[in-house]
Every structure is written in C-alpha cells, then in structure tokens.
Design an enzyme around this catalytic site. Structure first.
Site, PDB file in Angstrom:
ATOM      1  CG  ASP A 293      -2.153   0.881   0.999  1.00 37.68           C
ATOM      2  OD1 ASP A 293      -3.146   0.740   1.715  1.00 37.68           O
ATOM      3  OD2 ASP A 293      -2.081   1.765   0.102  1.00 37.68           O
TER       4      ASP A 293
HETATM    5  C1  GLC Z   1      -4.341   4.292  -0.042  1.00 36.84           C
HETATM    6  C2  GLC Z   1      -5.257   3.170   0.398  1.00 36.84           C
HETATM    7  C3  GLC Z   1      -5.428   2.080  -0.619  1.00 36.84           C
HETATM    8  C4  GLC Z   1      -5.343   2.671  -2.011  1.00 36.84           C
HETATM    9  C5  GLC Z   1      -3.930   3.193  -2.205  1.00 36.84           C
HETATM   10  C6  GLC Z   1      -3.742   3.869  -3.574  1.00 36.84           C
HETATM   11  O1  GLC Z   1      -3.498   4.667   1.007  1.00 36.84           O
HETATM   12  O2  GLC Z   1      -4.959   2.560   1.634  1.00 36.84           O
HETATM   13  O3  GLC Z   1      -6.696   1.452  -0.370  1.00 36.84           O
HETATM   14  O4  GLC Z   1      -5.613   1.669  -2.987  1.00 36.84           O
HETATM   15  O5  GLC Z   1      -3.539   4.092  -1.175  1.00 36.84           O
HETATM   16  O6  GLC Z   1      -4.497   5.016  -3.651  1.00 36.84           O
END
Ligand code: GLC
Length: 746
Positions: A293
């Site tokens: 993430d």
């Molecule tokens: C965010 C979220 C995740 C998302 C990613 C990209 O922090 O936790 O769910 O897909 O970043 O935006």
C-alpha cells in the site's frame, strides 16, 4: 527503427508462444535495473506537470527520464477528469514505455475505482460496498464490478485497487463503509461476485483487467478504531473471519492483492513473512502479484519503526514476500533494492520471483499485444441504463430500521414537507469518500444530473410543498424560530443526517455518537410532535440511541452513491418497498459493540440473575442486529423442516422453510440462514450466516426455500493452523425465528 522490430525475433513478443516461455525469455534479457524498475509503482505526481493528484496530464520529459533510466513498470492515481483526458494521458505515457525503451515492456496503470469508476467524470457511481452488503444480492456486486470495468477499462486503467475484502468489525474505523459488512460469508459471496464482474470472462476489450483484494490482512480491526493503528489478532480469528473473503476472491481468479498498512500482533503486515508468504502464498495458494500500500515500505522505518533505515525496510518487505512497491513518490525503493542486491542481502533470484509474477500479469492481461487504451464505448459512460442499475442497487440497499407509527410510506395527500439536516441539500454526502477525488470533492463538482435528497423528494412528491432548511439546532439559534414556524405548518419532517465524505485517517473519530448538533436537530424535530423520518447518510453506524424512541421512522441509507437520493425518496414515497438488511450490527453504545456472530462468553453474569441492572443480554447491547431490516409488508416464516435430524460427515441434510408475504403489498425478503455449532473445542460463534437468498412475494404468496447442509463445508471450522476441524455434536439451523436441531455423528 521501431524498438520492437529489433527484438521481434525474440519470443517474448511472440503471442503464439506460451506465457511462461515469454516470461522466461524476457526475464533473461532484463538487466538488474530493469527488474527493479518492474517492481516499482510511482504516483501520477511523478510524471505530470503540476505535481498534484488532480493534474491528469503528462510531462513527457519526466516520464521519459523515469521509464528510460529507471524502467518503471507501473504508475497509479489521478482524479476525475473526462475520458478523453485520461485517454490522452495514458496513451502518451504508454507510448514512451513501449516505443522508447530498450525492451518495450508496457506499464500497468493502477487506480482506485472503488464504487464505479470513481476517478472519471460522468461515470456511473454505485453505492459503496457497505450498501451492497445490505442488499444481500450478489448481483449488485457483479454489476458494480462489470460496469466499473466497462467505464474504466477503455481508458487503459488495467488495474483496479478493488474490491476491499476487509471485515467491518470496529464501527469507529473510517473505512467501515468500504467493506461489505461484518460477516465472512457475506463478504466472500460479494467479493467473489465483484471479481467475476470486474475481471470477468467478458471480452469487453482486447485486453483483460486485474482486480485487487485489499488490504491483506486484519487491517479493519484497529484497537483504537483509528486507521492504520495496531491490531491484535489471533491466527484463529484470521483463519475464521478475515481469511475467507480473500480466499473466495483468490479462488475466483483475482489477480492481485494489496497489503494492509497496519501492524498485526506487533509485526507490520508489509514485514510479515508469516502473513504474506506463510499464509497468503503457502496456505491460501495465491500466485498473483502482491503490491504494497501507499509508501508502506518507507513506513516500516519512519512510522512502524521496525527498520533502522530504508534499506532495512526494503529488506524486510522483500523477505516478507511483496512483489511491487507502491513507493510511490520517490526512487528510494529502487535505490535500496539495488543496494541490497549489490551487497548480497537480496539475491537476483528473489527479484526474479517477483518480476516473473509482474510480467506474467502483463502477459496474461494481453498488454504486450494491446498496450494502449481501447477507447471502446466511452460514449456509454454514465448511460441511463447504467444509472438505473446503480439506482436499483441503491434502492435495495435502503434499510428501514423503524416505522412504528407506519409514518412511511408518506401519504400521497401530504401537502407540506420540511427537510432539515446536513444531508438535505448535499450530493457529496451521498457518495462519500473515493468519489471524484480521494476525500470526495467540492459540492459544485458533482454531476448536474445527480439529485440531492430535497430535489429527489420534490420529484417524487410533486404535489407537496417541500421546504428545505440545511440545519437547525442550538448553534443555529436564529433559524430555530424560523424552524418552529415552518415546522408548525408541515405535515411531516425529514431529517437528513449523517457524515461528510472521508476515507482513511482523515475520517478518524473519537466519539461514535452522531454529532451533537445533529442530535439537537433531531430532538427539535421530535419536539414539534410532527411525524419525523430520520435518514442516516453515513459511512459507519453513528450512535443515536437517545433519539430512537421519539423518532417515528428511521432509514439507514449508508452511502448510496449518485443515485442515492432517488432511492431514499422512493422509500419515503412508497414507490419501492424497502428490502435492505443491516450487513453489520448497529451499536447502541459508543463504547460497547458486539458483532452478531459473537462468542457465547461475550457477556458474563451470575446464572440468570441480572447483577446491578447491568445489561447482560448481548443482543440488547446492539441497537439493531446484523440482518435486521423492516419492510412495508411482513413476512411469516413457517414449517422449518429437516430431511433428517442426524447425519454422518459424508451425508447431507436439506432444510426447508416456507416464507409467506402476510401483508397487502408486494415485497422482497432476504432470507438469511444461520448455523450454530453448539459445542466446539475452539469456542464457536453463537451463530453464523451460512446462506442467503432473496425472494419476491405477492401479497399472500408463499415460497418454499431450501438449503442443503454439507458437513465439510458448513459444519467444520478452521483451527489455529487453518486446517479444517469437524466435530461430532449438536447443531442448530435458524432461519427467521425458526430453529431446528440436528446431530452430526462421526
Ligand atoms: C491508499 C489506500 C489504498 C489505495 C492506495 C492507492 O493509502 O490505503 O486502499 O488503494 O492508497 O491510492
């Protein structure tokens, strides 16, 4: 000379060769830097002009530098812009990757289209997952997946960071609404259906698309309720409650997984070999790409503090088993990984494992043959047909929680209606986070065609005078007088309460109560003695217990999306008979929430006496239980019968129930089947959802529904190591209020 013509003779560009052979051929040609580049995902702000999320435009020099010198394999993000703008941006970016790099490896673009194509102007925006869960109708998850694919696939959005498969257990958690609810079976069915709809075997485009199960694993139950904060979770609970939705989606062919940003039992998931390799790869059999993430490798050292520096953080994540780093706003991962290979901490063979998975994903999606957005069907984006499908999902997600005086549906003869509250005139509240932009957008950015609750009521009740007052209550004392005057002449008052859009840590709260000014507003409305209808537009169940007794009718609307206002108005007018049921337990107290599938020991008391008036009936600590939802008609459950009351582990028994519409209007009932394992060596939940189906019945009509119990599937449970345990003993099947007991003999 076209770069491909120089290497065409090589098999990796020959689509008649098997994917595995193409992967091996390409891998054998790649330098270490090119391998590290494929394992890197960078944010749009690294290649656009303004360096902000909303700037969906390419600065070709920035892109050329990153693609030619750092061989980046993936980019992500953006905000809602017209499809043409997405097409231009993705085409430009991809053409540099394919035409102007040594090996011409296409990039894969990732994005958060969480409830429809969230970051696309004019798209169809569905209810959020928590509402889809309330429908108990997996078709809505499939349609959401499919229409998201139809509207984002033509743009070259090959990789969607959905569905969320986290389990909603802590109502404080600001991503509660992104889940399908609190039950593993419901989540498994919804998640599987979404994946099939999104990835599907549909030949929508010349290429395929990849879904992402997130966030693996245990992200949704932070002790404090705050996003990304510590979680204590036994492997027993993981196997029993959190694993099934991911397993179901993996078994349905989901191609990628995103990792939980938080720590589980002291080890950040991104540094947990036990979770990412031992559980996800070895036990659950996931062979696809694991992506981190946002900036979560860096967070191992600057947030979780499990690593002394970025290199050590990278080593921890690589050893845990990640394949791709959503770095995403620097080249730190590339630098660190190269250092680690050069100093022997990480072998090139380990990189090859991840690069193989990434290349396999790109080959299987067909990106080498079709790297560019197809642009197909962009004139269908947001079509009325699709809006109708989203409307139906929103309608079926409405949960009628109270209607004691049968205030609803409102009488057709109503002449004057007052609508108050923060969601009365708000479009953004209806759609929540991940809409147009990460945290939602400014009100004026929402589609002209989208209705507010007040506008939808005006359309639905054209003969009534509908007056809207944004907010009243103590801090709006000046409007209090106006309110009393208007209320005096109103036939009924709609209170459109709820929350502003949020997601992730931005939505952290310290008090689950509905904000005091809204409670004050509800008290003021109830003080008028007029029929009152409370509509809750929120991403999580805000506590309202003190106003429930005096409020005549209550509708949980959740986050119903762009068609949500109509769905709410249709329930209020009676155009639709509500059929939604809560996919979570609605708490009565801010500091005490118990899921429906709690353990027998969830409340301790002496025998059956009530000690000092402490509430000891666990269900009584919920305001409304999982599966609760009223209808404008009523359904009678009769004659629960079992084909046998005993069975051996290789037998099956069939349960049968009759459901009758005992009212005078047509209605749809989600019939939920629960099983109770009365005794378990590892304590068993007091009941567990094992099956659900919907039935629509005319007045007086009866349907006979059956459910076949298969011991290995329905009567077993996972032990601490995840292996299946099937124990002899009594079980109870429950549907409606009917129960029947049977014995499993081993
Ligand atoms: C965010 C979220 C995740 C998302 C990613 C990209 O922090 O936790 O769910 O897909 O970043 O935006």
């Amino acid at each position: 000379m076209n770069i491909n013509s120089m290497v065409y003779a090589q098999s990796y560009l020959d689509s008649s060769v098997s994917v595995d052979e193409r992967v091996e051929d390409l891998l054998s040609r790649m330098t270490l830097e090119e391998k590290v580049g494929q394992m890197t995902q960078l944010n749009i702000t690294m290649v656009n002009h303004e360096g902000v999320q909303r700037d969906v435009s390419l600065d070709p020099e920035k892109a050329r530098y990153l693609l030619q010198n750092h061989h980046i394999g993936s980019f992500l993000n953006g905000e809602a812009v017209p499809p043409e703008q997405w097409l231009e941006y993705i085409n430009e970016l991809q053409s540099i990757a394919v035409e102007e790099t040594r090996l011409g490896i296409p990039i894969i673009y990732g994005i958060d289209h969480m409830h429809g194509a969230s970051y696309l102007e004019g798209s169809t925006i569905f209810p959020h997952n928590i509402n889809l869960g309330a429908t108990f109708n997996i078709e809505h998850a499939r349609q959401t997946g499919k229409i998201t694919a139809l509207e984002s696939g033509p743009l070259g959005h090959f990789w969607n960071f959905a569905p969320v498969l986290d389990l909603a257990k802590n109502p404080y958690w600001p991503r509660f609404y992104e889940t399908f609810g609190e039950d593993p079976h419901l989540l498994s069915e919804m998640g599987r259906s979404y994946v099939k709809g999104f990835q599907g075997d549909h030949d929508l485009f010349p290429y395929k698309l990849a879904a992402t199960g997130k966030h693996f694993i245990g992200y949704s139950v932070p002790r404090s309720g705050w996003d990304r904060t510590p979680v204590d979770l036994s492997m027993q609970t993981i196997h029993e409650f959190h694993r099934p939705p991911f397993q179901a989606a993996i078994d349905a062919g989901m191609k990628t997984i995103m990792v939980n940003s938080g720590e589980v039992n002291g080890i950040p998931a991104h540094a947990s070999k036990e979770l990412l390799t031992g559980l996800l790869r070895d036990k659950m059999g996931f062979e696809g790409v694991i992506v981190t993430d946002w900036a979560d490798i860096g967070k191992l050292y600057n947030f979780h503090k499990t690593a002394r520096d970025y290199d050590e953080a990278t080593l921890q994540a690589i050893e845990a088993g990640i394949d791709m780093s959503m770095t995403p706003t620097s080249l730190r991962f590339n630098e660190s990984l190269l250092n680690l290979v050069e100093n022997g901490s990480v072998t090139e063979e380990r990189l090859d494992e991840s690069v193989r998975r990434i290349l396999k994903l790109k080959f299987e999606l067909g990106l080498f043959e079709h790297p560019y957005p197809s642009g197909q069907g962009i004139d269908e984006i947001g079509s009325n047909d699709r809006k109708d499908i989203a409307l139906k999902a929103a309608q079926e997600s409405m949960v009628l929680l109270k209607n004691s005086e049968n205030i609803l549906p409102l009488s057709k003869s109503i002449e004057k209606l007052l609508v108050v509250g923060p969601s009365a005139e708000s479009k953004r509240n209806l759609a929540g986070g991940w809409t147009l932009a990460w945290q939602g957008a400014a009100e004026e950015n929402y589609p002209e065609s989208m209705k507010t609750i007040t506008e939808a009521l005006r359309n639905e009740l054209p003969n009534a005078e509908i007056i809207s007052m944004e907010s009243i209550g103590k801090k709006y004392s000046k409007t209090r007088r106006e309110f009393n005057e208007v209320a005096e002449s109103a036939d009924a008052i709609i209170i459109a309460a709820g929350e502003e859009p949020y997601t992730e840590f931005v939505g952290n709260i310290t008090d689950l109560s509905l904000p005091e000014d809204q409670l004050e507003m509800i008290r003021a409305v109830n003080g008028t003695g007029k029929p009152s209808v409370l509509v809750l537009v929120a991403g999580r169940p805000r506590v309202i217990n003190e106003v429930v007794p005096d409020t005549d009718s209550i509708i949980w609307a959740g986050l119903p999306g762009f068609e949500g206002a109509e769905a709410i108005a249709h329930v209020i007018s009676g155009k639709i008979n509500p059929s939604g049921k809560l996919p979570f337990s609605y708490p009565q107290f801010v500091g005490h929430f118990i899921p429906y599938n709690h353990k027998p020991s969830a409340a301790y008391y002496f025998d059956d006496t009530v000690a000092n008036d402490i509430v000891v009936d666990v269900e009584a600590t919920q305001m409304w239980e999982f599966g609760f939802g009223l209808s404008y008609t009523r359904f009678n459950y009769e004659n629960l019968e079992l084909s046998s009351t005993e069975l051996k582990e290789n037998d099956r028994i069939t349960a049968k129930i009759s459901v009758t519409n005992a009212g005078d209007i047509v209605g749809t009932e989600s019939v939920l089947w629960f099983l109770t394992d009365e005794v378990g060596r590892i304590s068993r939940p007091v009941k567990e959802l094992v099956h659900f189906e919907r039935v629509t019945l005319e007045p007086g009509e009866t349907a006979e529904l059956t459910f076949t119990i298969e011991p290995e599937i329905h009567l077993s449970y996972p032990g601490f190591d995840g292996e299946s345990i099937l124990e002899e003993g009594y079980f109870t099947i429950q549907v409606g209020e009917k129960k029947s007991r049977f014995y499993l003999e081993k």
